[in-house]
Write an enzyme that holds these catalytic residues in place. Structure first.
Site, PDB file in Angstrom:
ATOM      1  N   ASN A  54      40.399 -43.447  -6.994  1.00  0.00           N
ATOM      2  CA  ASN A  54      40.020 -42.684  -5.666  1.00  0.00           C
ATOM      3  C   ASN A  54      40.872 -43.280  -4.652  1.00  0.00           C
ATOM      4  O   ASN A  54      40.839 -44.735  -4.282  1.00  0.00           O
ATOM      5  CB  ASN A  54      38.531 -42.824  -5.611  1.00  0.00           C
ATOM      6  CG  ASN A  54      37.983 -42.265  -4.227  1.00  0.00           C
ATOM      7  OD1 ASN A  54      38.825 -41.933  -3.386  1.00  0.00           O
ATOM      8  ND2 ASN A  54      36.814 -42.569  -3.943  1.00  0.00           N
ATOM      9  N   SER A  91      34.271 -52.080  -6.556  1.00  0.00           N
ATOM     10  CA  SER A  91      35.083 -53.217  -6.888  1.00  0.00           C
ATOM     11  C   SER A  91      35.688 -53.755  -8.348  1.00  0.00           C
ATOM     12  O   SER A  91      35.718 -54.848  -8.571  1.00  0.00           O
ATOM     13  CB  SER A  91      34.395 -54.733  -6.229  1.00  0.00           C
ATOM     14  OG  SER A  91      34.171 -54.136  -4.904  1.00  0.00           O
ATOM     15  N   GLU A 108      30.490 -42.672   0.645  1.00  0.00           N
ATOM     16  CA  GLU A 108      31.190 -42.617   2.066  1.00  0.00           C
ATOM     17  C   GLU A 108      30.752 -41.347   2.426  1.00  0.00           C
ATOM     18  O   GLU A 108      30.751 -41.421   3.879  1.00  0.00           O
ATOM     19  CB  GLU A 108      32.583 -42.983   1.789  1.00  0.00           C
ATOM     20  CG  GLU A 108      32.971 -44.599   1.683  1.00  0.00           C
ATOM     21  CD  GLU A 108      33.900 -44.854   0.875  1.00  0.00           C
ATOM     22  OE1 GLU A 108      35.141 -44.029   0.785  1.00  0.00           O
ATOM     23  OE2 GLU A 108      34.077 -46.053   0.317  1.00  0.00           O
ATOM     24  N   GLY A 115      34.025 -51.418  -2.287  1.00  0.00           N
ATOM     25  CA  GLY A 115      34.999 -52.014  -1.184  1.00  0.00           C
ATOM     26  C   GLY A 115      34.475 -53.441  -0.562  1.00  0.00           C
ATOM     27  O   GLY A 115      35.312 -53.584   0.372  1.00  0.00           O
ATOM     28  N   HIS A 173      29.995 -38.940  -3.171  1.00  0.00           N
ATOM     29  CA  HIS A 173      30.386 -40.341  -2.804  1.00  0.00           C
ATOM     30  C   HIS A 173      29.739 -41.104  -1.711  1.00  0.00           C
ATOM     31  O   HIS A 173      29.371 -40.044  -0.726  1.00  0.00           O
ATOM     32  CB  HIS A 173      32.146 -40.392  -2.629  1.00  0.00           C
ATOM     33  CG  HIS A 173      32.593 -41.903  -2.704  1.00  0.00           C
ATOM     34  ND1 HIS A 173      32.358 -42.632  -1.660  1.00  0.00           N
ATOM     35  CD2 HIS A 173      33.251 -42.224  -3.553  1.00  0.00           C
ATOM     36  CE1 HIS A 173      32.891 -43.823  -1.885  1.00  0.00           C
ATOM     37  NE2 HIS A 173      33.346 -43.645  -3.033  1.00  0.00           N
ATOM     38  N   GLU A 225      27.927 -45.792  -8.673  1.00  0.00           N
ATOM     39  CA  GLU A 225      28.566 -46.622  -7.813  1.00  0.00           C
ATOM     40  C   GLU A 225      27.410 -47.235  -6.722  1.00  0.00           C
ATOM     41  O   GLU A 225      27.222 -46.827  -5.776  1.00  0.00           O
ATOM     42  CB  GLU A 225      29.579 -45.960  -6.934  1.00  0.00           C
ATOM     43  CG  GLU A 225      30.531 -45.109  -7.738  1.00  0.00           C
ATOM     44  CD  GLU A 225      31.844 -44.920  -7.066  1.00  0.00           C
ATOM     45  OE1 GLU A 225      32.970 -45.781  -7.457  1.00  0.00           O
ATOM     46  OE2 GLU A 225      31.762 -44.331  -6.308  1.00  0.00           O
ATOM     47  N   LYS A 240      41.356 -42.586  -1.557  1.00  0.00           N
ATOM     48  CA  LYS A 240      40.435 -42.341  -0.267  1.00  0.00           C
ATOM     49  C   LYS A 240      41.348 -41.916   0.716  1.00  0.00           C
ATOM     50  O   LYS A 240      42.445 -41.355   0.366  1.00  0.00           O
ATOM     51  CB  LYS A 240      39.726 -43.864  -0.009  1.00  0.00           C
ATOM     52  CG  LYS A 240      38.760 -44.033  -1.319  1.00  0.00           C
ATOM     53  CD  LYS A 240      37.803 -45.307  -0.784  1.00  0.00           C
ATOM     54  CE  LYS A 240      36.870 -45.536  -1.909  1.00  0.00           C
ATOM     55  NZ  LYS A 240      35.991 -46.640  -1.568  1.00  0.00           N
TER      56      LYS A 240
HETATM   57  P1  PGA Z   1      36.149 -49.817  -4.577  1.00  0.00           P
HETATM   58  O1  PGA Z   1      35.775 -48.445  -4.455  1.00  0.00           O
HETATM   59  O2  PGA Z   1      36.959 -50.087  -5.977  1.00  0.00           O
HETATM   60  O3  PGA Z   1      37.550 -50.025  -3.750  1.00  0.00           O
HETATM   61  O4  PGA Z   1      35.132 -50.563  -4.715  1.00  0.00           O
HETATM   62  C1  PGA Z   1      35.254 -47.479  -5.455  1.00  0.00           C
HETATM   63  C2  PGA Z   1      34.857 -46.265  -5.128  1.00  0.00           C
HETATM   64  O5  PGA Z   1      34.644 -45.949  -3.817  1.00  0.00           O
HETATM   65  O6  PGA Z   1      34.818 -45.242  -5.849  1.00  0.00           O
END
Ligand code: PGA
Length: 319
Positions: free
Chosen positions: A75, A275, A161, A235, A159, A229, A77
């Site tokens: 992803n 992460s 976010e 992140g 997701h 997640e 983003k």
């Molecule tokens: P990250 O994000 O690997 O940067 O923690 C994972 C995601 O949001 O799918």
């Protein structure tokens, strides 16, 4: 009560038992519930990880509860420029990927065309979002029809976010999933708890509620991959331990078994995100209910993303 901690890097055993580890979880899922002491848990868990048959030929899966192909999504983003994406695609094209993994990347909408035109067909393209219904007068939105037109096979929905920054709720996300599926896109359906929800012991409640919203909306699970997640791990560099992830994954599979069907529970990929990187993917992949990964930051580096894809090999051993 059994308390677990992970010590997965040791040469002899994948599991060791010491300090309290199920922090924040209200209860254990069925398989884990059956165990209430160190001595009873150990053989149970080891038997799950053991090779199913000593007669199988050289390389085989040892730690896969589900029957679906390992799945890794990147992803990207809201990251990248024409230049950096050209480099990332070229790096990905140069990597050697294990064959038994489904690989998907989700570039920002603006660059999907560029990526589709330059990336190897070995890797499928996902969108990071889609409009809830047929396209039309919806300023700033991108429709499923347009995503298909441009060559997308998947869309990431739910997701964290979008849930927590943009404010999408379960019902809206469920509708999006149903519409995307109805038009032939696969859905990477994200679920996961906030840190305060975990600390309040609500991890399973939140995940099951989010799962139910998908289940209530979709007619079939055939083209859905579930991404667990935990929001506190996204992140932040704070990855869930392999057992923290496994205990939610096994609970999700159990939920599917009880609320959808045994077949769906077995064939639906349940991937972990938060992460994941080149250094922690192998130990996570060894967990039997982890069927792959959804990767953010580390998917922006071609060679590291390839390492994560190829962690499927840690699910296998030589006979
Ligand atoms: P990250 O994000 O690997 O940067 O923690 C994972 C995601 O949001 O799918």
């Amino acid at each position: 009560m059994a308390m677990l901690s992970t010590s997965l890097s040791g040469p002899k055993s994948a599991i060791s038992y010491s300090a309290p580890h199920f922090s924040g979880l209200r209860r254990l899922c069925t398989k884990l519930d059956a165990t209430n002491s160190h001595s009873s848990f150990l053989p149970n868990f080891n038997s799950q990880l053991r090779c199913s048959s000593p007669r199988k030929p050289s390389r085989h899966v040892v730690a896969m509860a589900g029957t679906g192909t390992f799945f890794v999504g990147g992803n990207w983003k809201c990251n990248g420029t024409k230049e950096s994406i050209t480099k990332l695609v070229s790096d990905l094209n140069d990597t050697k990927l294990e064959t038994d993994v489904d690989v998907v990347v989700a570039p920002p909408f603006l660059y999907i065309d560029q990526v589709k035109a330059s990336l190897s067909d070995r890797i499928e393209i996902s969108a990071q979002n889609s409009w809830v219904g047929k396209g039309g007068a919806f300023t700033g939105e991108i429709s499923v029809e347009q995503l298909k037109d441009i060559g997308c096979k998947w869309v990431i929905l739910g997701h964290s976010e979008r849930r927590h920054i943009i404010g999408e709720n379960n019902e809206f996300i469920g509708k999006k999933a149903a519409y995307a599926l109805s038009q032939g896109l696969g859905v990477i359906a994200c679920i996961g708890e906030l840190l305060e929800e975990r600390e309040a012991g609500k991890t399973f409640d939140i995940c099951f509620e989010q799962l139910k919203a998908f289940a209530d909306a979709v007619p079939s699970w055939d083209n859905i991959v579930i991404a667990y997640e935990p929001v506190w791990a996204i992140g932040t560099g704070k990855v869930a331990t392999p057992l923290q992830a496994q205990e939610v994954h096994i609970a999700v599979r159990d939920w599917l078994k009880k609320n959808v069907s045994e077949e769906v529970a077995s064939k639906t990929r349940i991937i972990y995100g938060g992460s994941v990187n080149g250094g922690n993917c192998a130990e996570l992949a060894k967990q039997e209910d982890i069927d792959g990964f959804l990767v953010g930051g580390a998917s922006l580096k071609g060679p590291e993303f390839a390492t994560i894809i190829n962690s499927v090999t840690s699910k296998k051993v030589a006979a």
